[in-house]
Design an enzyme around this catalytic site. Sequence first.
Site, mmCIF file in Angstrom:
data_model
loop_
_atom_site.group_PDB
_atom_site.id
_atom_site.type_symbol
_atom_site.label_atom_id
_atom_site.label_comp_id
_atom_site.label_asym_id
_atom_site.label_seq_id
_atom_site.Cartn_x
_atom_site.Cartn_y
_atom_site.Cartn_z
ATOM 1 N N GLN A 143 3.078 -3.679 22.018
ATOM 2 C CA GLN A 143 2.918 -4.732 22.400
ATOM 3 C C GLN A 143 3.294 -5.931 21.678
ATOM 4 O OE1 GLN A 143 -1.212 -7.366 23.103
ATOM 5 N NE2 GLN A 143 -0.963 -8.375 20.895
ATOM 6 N N THR A 144 3.635 -6.000 20.247
ATOM 7 C CA THR A 144 4.493 -6.465 19.475
ATOM 8 C C THR A 144 5.801 -6.103 19.725
ATOM 9 O OG1 THR A 144 2.412 -6.850 17.731
ATOM 10 C CG2 THR A 144 4.928 -6.739 17.130
ATOM 11 N N GLY A 183 1.971 1.747 16.436
ATOM 12 C CA GLY A 183 1.757 3.777 15.469
ATOM 13 C C GLY A 183 1.815 4.069 17.067
ATOM 14 N N ARG A 316 -13.947 6.032 -18.905
ATOM 15 C CA ARG A 316 -13.021 5.494 -20.013
ATOM 16 C C ARG A 316 -13.738 5.050 -21.664
ATOM 17 N NH1 ARG A 316 -8.141 6.823 -22.407
ATOM 18 N NH2 ARG A 316 -6.778 4.723 -22.832
ATOM 19 N N GLN A 336 -15.138 -6.766 -18.427
ATOM 20 C CA GLN A 336 -14.747 -5.660 -17.405
ATOM 21 C C GLN A 336 -16.210 -5.682 -16.627
ATOM 22 O OE1 GLN A 336 -12.180 -3.322 -17.297
ATOM 23 N NE2 GLN A 336 -12.219 -1.410 -15.757
ATOM 24 N N ARG A 339 -15.105 -8.929 -14.073
ATOM 25 C CA ARG A 339 -14.183 -8.715 -12.621
ATOM 26 C C ARG A 339 -14.409 -6.969 -12.071
ATOM 27 N NH1 ARG A 339 -9.570 -6.455 -16.574
ATOM 28 N NH2 ARG A 339 -8.122 -6.749 -14.672
ATOM 29 N N THR A 428 -1.928 -8.481 8.049
ATOM 30 C CA THR A 428 -1.398 -9.093 9.114
ATOM 31 C C THR A 428 -1.464 -8.449 10.680
ATOM 32 O OG1 THR A 428 0.760 -8.369 7.442
ATOM 33 C CG2 THR A 428 1.914 -8.933 9.884
ATOM 34 N N GLU A 430 -3.355 -7.367 14.123
ATOM 35 C CA GLU A 430 -3.662 -7.616 14.774
ATOM 36 C C GLU A 430 -4.758 -8.588 14.313
ATOM 37 O OE1 GLU A 430 -5.133 -6.345 17.836
ATOM 38 O OE2 GLU A 430 -3.994 -5.132 17.082
#
Length: 492
Positions: A143-144, A183, A316, A336, A339, A428, A430
């Site tokens: 399509q694109t 693709g 860690r 930590q 976030r 980006t 669809e």
Amino acid sequence: MAMDHAAAEGDHLAAERAAARFDVEAMKVAWAGSRHAVDVADRMARLVASDPVFRKDNRTMLSRKDLFKDTLRKAAHAWKRIVELRLTEEEASLLRQYVDQPGYVDLHWGMFVPAIKGQGTEEQQKKWLPLAYKFQIIGCYAQTELGHGSNVQGLETTATFDPKTDGFVIHSPTLTSSKWWPGGLGKASTHAVVYARLITEGKDYGIHGFIVQLRSLEDHSPLPGVTLGDIGGKFGSGAYNSMDNGVLRFDHVRIPRDQMLMRLSQVTREGKYVNSDVPKQLLYGTMVYVRQSIVADASKALSRAVCIAVRYSAIRKQFGSQDGGPETQVLNYRTQQSRLFPLLASAYAFRFVGDWLNWLYTDVTQKLEAKDYSTLQEAHACTAGLKAVTTSATADAIEECRKLCGGHGYLNSSGLPELFAVYVPACTYEGDNVVLLLQVARILMKTVSQLTSGKQPVGTMAYMGKVQHLMQSKCAVKTGTHSVHLYLFQAS
């Protein structure tokens, strides 16, 4: 010494799991949907992990050519195992998810087949789908174009009907009309659903789909008039570079008339354009399906990134040691947690909203078949909005997880750089996220403007019908509940 260190790390994770204040097994079931789904997923994961053909640790060290060959080899081996073990459709689907599938597999099943199902007549489905199911043909979705992506109505490829030969002439009149990005197009596909401007009797009837053979089924060489190839490397060392995104041009390529997808409209032998009785709104069913799949994929990608970051944060240790004692786990620092934990919550939220969108797709499809279009606008708004929100949030979250792992997150071996590179194109394809959000805003404004006419909104927008009441309401709540949070959201 190394073994002792590894054992200590394993014990650390075990201690964290043992400290959970919820039923881990019950949470697995909630995530997967059922105990059966958990068992199947676990079985397929162990099958992939125990098979050396499916190894992934060398991906980032392979050249692009070798990476593409490696993904093809894995896909072939996965298909072989599916046949040998007589796996069910559910098991086979999970196995393919765990394996590095080449791009053509995703686009073949995710775009080519659904396009024929949604837009092909019963006769066309009987002809093409068995070939696609058995991989006797490999399809992509063209399509694109180089000059047009989101603006589908601006596509330039033409399909002109020639009554002398009872067929269409597919042509790329300009450089910008080159199909660009599909693709599976660059190397693998033998066929494509090509979207082009239908022209008959000198009139342009807009964009329609056509099944076009691109390569010989004998030696895989491009057919006369077809120019195609791979568009080259993409962002990331592994990632999307296993995808053979392609470029395609047509030089007056002829196809039979019956290779126009004719469920919604057709061209007669005499060249007359005729609309069928099937409503064009059925096309939205395919769109809803694709976008709900993207939302589900957002949850999978985000959960992988969060899993890596949480485990790293538990292992860690840094700072906080006193009198030579052990340092503090990074996971125990409030910064930590502040976030990381919202990202963990988002993974669950995206998982469950993906299930809801799957239900919405089923509901909308059934209503469209019954010519009930009452929920079509809501389905478009929900899928467009959630596609934009979840993909943008997930792309940002994967990058945040990389930073939460410090310098180690920048290593290819952490899995995060490739995960980011693989996922970020979802913002980006669809539908560009900004364009989709503008579409949602337009629908919301239209809904508000119709309130004065007495037309009541439905579904997730039904609360707008109470806008006068909500605008005058004052909140006296002191303790929050789910219903209160929902009410406050509506009132805001």
